[in-house]
Design an enzyme around this catalytic site. Structure first.
Site, PDB file in Angstrom:
ATOM      1  N   THR A   1     -26.723   2.169 -32.235  1.00 22.63           N
ATOM      2  CA  THR A   1     -25.715   2.908 -31.486  1.00 22.63           C
ATOM      3  C   THR A   1     -26.266   3.325 -30.131  1.00 22.63           C
ATOM      4  O   THR A   1     -27.375   3.855 -30.037  1.00 22.63           O
ATOM      5  CB  THR A   1     -25.273   4.140 -32.305  1.00 22.63           C
ATOM      6  OG1 THR A   1     -24.811   3.654 -33.566  1.00 22.63           O
ATOM      7  CG2 THR A   1     -24.168   4.905 -31.607  1.00 22.63           C
TER       8      THR A   1
ATOM      9  N   GLN B   1     -41.118   1.633 -10.859  1.00 22.15           N
ATOM     10  CA  GLN B   1     -41.312   2.546  -9.724  1.00 22.15           C
ATOM     11  C   GLN B   1     -40.507   2.113  -8.500  1.00 22.15           C
ATOM     12  O   GLN B   1     -40.406   2.865  -7.530  1.00 22.15           O
ATOM     13  CB  GLN B   1     -42.793   2.624  -9.329  1.00 22.15           C
ATOM     14  CG  GLN B   1     -43.666   3.369 -10.324  1.00 22.15           C
ATOM     15  CD  GLN B   1     -43.365   4.858 -10.398  1.00 22.15           C
ATOM     16  OE1 GLN B   1     -42.782   5.461  -9.483  1.00 22.15           O
ATOM     17  NE2 GLN B   1     -43.753   5.478 -11.492  1.00 22.15           N
TER      18      GLN B   1
ATOM     19  N   ASN C   1     -47.552   2.463  -9.898  1.00 26.52           N
ATOM     20  CA  ASN C   1     -47.216   3.864 -10.142  1.00 26.52           C
ATOM     21  C   ASN C   1     -48.299   4.844  -9.722  1.00 26.52           C
ATOM     22  O   ASN C   1     -48.049   6.026  -9.596  1.00 26.52           O
ATOM     23  CB  ASN C   1     -46.882   4.066 -11.624  1.00 26.52           C
ATOM     24  CG  ASN C   1     -47.893   3.429 -12.559  1.00 26.52           C
ATOM     25  OD1 ASN C   1     -48.167   2.224 -12.471  1.00 26.52           O
ATOM     26  ND2 ASN C   1     -48.476   4.222 -13.424  1.00 26.52           N
TER      27      ASN C   1
ATOM     28  N   CYS D   1     -49.492   8.680 -18.598  1.00 25.90           N
ATOM     29  CA  CYS D   1     -49.848   8.080 -19.884  1.00 25.90           C
ATOM     30  C   CYS D   1     -51.355   8.058 -20.083  1.00 25.90           C
ATOM     31  O   CYS D   1     -51.835   8.091 -21.203  1.00 25.90           O
ATOM     32  CB  CYS D   1     -49.324   6.651 -19.973  1.00 25.90           C
ATOM     33  SG  CYS D   1     -47.596   6.546 -19.578  1.00 25.90           S
TER      34      CYS D   1
ATOM     35  N   SER E   1     -36.401   2.004 -15.318  1.00 26.03           N
ATOM     36  CA  SER E   1     -36.273   3.167 -16.192  1.00 26.03           C
ATOM     37  C   SER E   1     -35.544   4.291 -15.462  1.00 26.03           C
ATOM     38  O   SER E   1     -35.904   4.658 -14.342  1.00 26.03           O
ATOM     39  CB  SER E   1     -37.669   3.637 -16.611  1.00 26.03           C
ATOM     40  OG  SER E   1     -37.562   4.793 -17.408  1.00 26.03           O
TER      41      SER E   1
ATOM     42  N   HIS F   1     -35.306   7.554 -15.868  1.00 30.15           N
ATOM     43  CA  HIS F   1     -35.897   8.865 -15.539  1.00 30.15           C
ATOM     44  C   HIS F   1     -36.824   8.804 -14.331  1.00 30.15           C
ATOM     45  O   HIS F   1     -37.321   9.833 -13.874  1.00 30.15           O
ATOM     46  CB  HIS F   1     -36.583   9.487 -16.762  1.00 30.15           C
ATOM     47  CG  HIS F   1     -37.928   8.940 -17.120  1.00 30.15           C
ATOM     48  ND1 HIS F   1     -39.090   9.573 -16.770  1.00 30.15           N
ATOM     49  CD2 HIS F   1     -38.292   7.834 -17.804  1.00 30.15           C
ATOM     50  CE1 HIS F   1     -40.124   8.873 -17.241  1.00 30.15           C
ATOM     51  NE2 HIS F   1     -39.658   7.809 -17.870  1.00 30.15           N
TER      52      HIS F   1
ATOM     53  N   GLY G   1     -38.717   2.112 -19.757  1.00 31.55           N
ATOM     54  CA  GLY G   1     -39.531   1.067 -19.140  1.00 31.55           C
ATOM     55  C   GLY G   1     -40.538   0.489 -20.121  1.00 31.55           C
ATOM     56  O   GLY G   1     -40.777  -0.717 -20.145  1.00 31.55           O
ATOM     57  N   SER G   2     -41.121   1.349 -20.960  1.00 26.50           N
ATOM     58  CA  SER G   2     -42.121   0.867 -21.926  1.00 26.50           C
ATOM     59  C   SER G   2     -41.486  -0.124 -22.888  1.00 26.50           C
ATOM     60  O   SER G   2     -42.085  -1.153 -23.217  1.00 26.50           O
ATOM     61  CB  SER G   2     -42.714   2.035 -22.715  1.00 26.50           C
ATOM     62  OG  SER G   2     -43.342   2.941 -21.840  1.00 26.50           O
TER      63      SER G   2
HETATM   64  C1  LIG Z   1     -43.048   5.178 -16.001  1.00 29.04           C
HETATM   65  C2  LIG Z   1     -43.424   3.756 -15.963  1.00 29.04           C
HETATM   66  C3  LIG Z   1     -43.226   2.923 -17.076  1.00 29.04           C
HETATM   67  C4  LIG Z   1     -42.728   3.453 -18.391  1.00 29.04           C
HETATM   68  O1  LIG Z   1     -41.387   3.824 -18.354  1.00 29.04           O
HETATM   69  P1  LIG Z   1     -40.824   4.809 -19.498  1.00 29.04           P
HETATM   70  O2  LIG Z   1     -39.356   4.800 -19.277  1.00 29.04           O
HETATM   71  O3  LIG Z   1     -41.446   6.137 -19.269  1.00 29.04           O
HETATM   72  O4  LIG Z   1     -41.200   4.192 -20.809  1.00 29.04           O
HETATM   73  C5  LIG Z   1     -43.539   1.587 -16.957  1.00 29.04           C
HETATM   74  N1  LIG Z   1     -44.025   1.081 -15.801  1.00 29.04           N
HETATM   75  C6  LIG Z   1     -44.232   1.845 -14.715  1.00 29.04           C
HETATM   76  C7  LIG Z   1     -44.739   1.214 -13.468  1.00 29.04           C
HETATM   77  C8  LIG Z   1     -43.938   3.205 -14.764  1.00 29.04           C
HETATM   78  O5  LIG Z   1     -44.162   3.959 -13.682  1.00 29.04           O
END
Ligand SMILES: *Cc1c(COP(=O)(O)O)cnc(C)c1O
Length: 374
Positions: A229, A171, A143, A317, A191, A193, A69-70
């Site tokens: 890759t 989220q 989040n 974070c 994202s 995870h 996500g970042s």
């Molecule tokens: C976790 C999160 C991110 C970052 O995602 P990553 O895959 O951990 O880099 C960005 N935005 C929100 C709202 C998140 O909860």
């Protein structure tokens, strides 16, 4: 251990794990290789792209896989080279820090305030638009407090004015219904995870008529937009995990709603002076942010940790910096109040048994902290 920090990350689901594992040792070919061993990896990536596209109402060639996500957020924001950007004051740090970088390059950024429940009004976005506004980026769901923003009211308005519209839906995707066409967004970040896929795999939806400068130069992976890759196993897991979350979404939502309700009811019978931060109606089903007047969220979190219970004080974070959450401050809470909250975020694997342990753990920890104080 009881894990109630699913807004920070989630466990890889059994079926996603089962599907991704063969791509680490058995089908480990490079998806760019022309022989069948490589083509197998390539096909798996394309299948995942289709699964993700279907899940969010996009077309497969509108999906780009990233590292998270970042990365998706940073990529979108870094593409702005002049003019003005509108965002909110409660975005994730990956987005806010990207905006600060833009400001250092001379680009103006407006950070819209939120009301005391964490909602951004569509009217305030419209009012902030200037002739040189290039991009609006408003998160779909927060989040820390779970508030869901009314971004659906903005899509057509921004499109008429040729303003690019991005949403950080990290989220939201896999947790609430998300359809890029209904939302009217041009760009969307997600994202894996956060929806029981693996860490290190992100998604960027890019509406097909929009051009975005390449992020990483190299080969032709991801249509040359993001070379390197591919993380085949992670991408495969993302496709299945998302598909699975969507199949189970309504049942999961009901379950999470019940778990949150039982948590709040359980705690409030023993500790009367708690407040729920955010909007309890327009909210993700699994996240609840609770303010405990007079104690710090950090002390509560550490005592719960000793009991094997994982909750968070703020976003992962930001924790560790001992700063009050910018999201809670934006709701109008004082610095001290913002430091008195914890976030409990349930996921598909939590049970009522976990809730009972968390309620008991919190009440016990709270009594200990307040007993020491008085
Ligand atoms: C976790 C999160 C991110 C970052 O995602 P990553 O895959 O951990 O880099 C960005 N935005 C929100 C709202 C998140 O909860």
């Amino acid at each position: 251990m009881i894990y109630a920090d699913n807004a920070a990350t989630t466990k890889v689901s059994d079926s996603a794990l089962e599907r991704m594992l063969p791509f680490l040792q058995e089908h480990y070919g490079n998806a760019s290789s022309q022989y069948s061993f490589g083509i197998k990896a390539k096909r798996a990536i394309e299948q995942a792209r289709q699964q993700v596209a279907t899940a969010i109402g996009a077309e497969p060639d509108e999906i780009v896989f990233t590292s998270g996500g970042s990365e998706s957020n940073s990529w979108v924001l870094s593409s702005v080279v002049s003019g003005h950007v509108i965002t909110s004051s409660i975005e994730h740090h990956s987005l806010l820090n990207s905006c600060y970088a833009l400001e250092r390059k001379g680009i103006d950024v407006t950070y819209l305030p939120v009301d005391k429940t964490g909602l951004i009004s569509a009217t305030s976005v419209k009012k902030a638009i200037r002739p040189d506004t290039k991009l609006v980026s408003i998160m779909l769901a927060n989040n820390e407090i779970g508030t869901i923003q009314p971004i659906i009211e903005l899509g057509p308005y921004l499109r008429e004015r040729n303003i690019i519209f991005h949403t950080d839906a990290v989220q939201a995707v896999g947790h609430i219904p998300v359809n890029v066409k209904e939302l009217g967004v041009d760009l969307l970040s997600a994202s894996a995870h956060k929806f029981n896929g693996a860490k290190g795999t992100g998604i960027l939806y890019k509406q097909k008529n929009l051009s975005l400068p390449s992020l990483i130069f190299g080969g032709e992976q991801e249509r040359g937009a993001r070379a390197g890759t591919e993380n085949v196993a992670g991408i495969v897991a993302a496709g299945y995990a998302l598909e699975e979350s969507i199949v189970d979404m309504y049942a999961t939502t009901d379950k999470l709603t019940a778990l949150v309700r039982a948590t709040v009811d359980g705690i409030s019978t023993k500790i009367p002076n708690i407040t729920i931060n955010g909007d309890r109606n327009k909210c993700l089903p699994g996240i609840v942010n609770i303010l405990f007047e007079g104690i710090t969220g950090e002390s509560l979190m550490h005592l719960l940790d000793l009991k094997g219970i994982c909750v968070s004080t703020s976003s992962a974070c930001a924790s560790g910096k001992n700063e009050a959450s910018h999201v809670l401050r934006a709701l109008g809470l004082s610095e001290q109040q913002a430091k008195s909250a914890i976030r409990i975020s349930y996921g598909r694997y939590n049970t009522m048994h976990d809730v009972n342990a968390i309620v008991a753990g919190i009440c016990d920890a709270y009594m200990k902290i307040t007993a020491v104080k008085s």
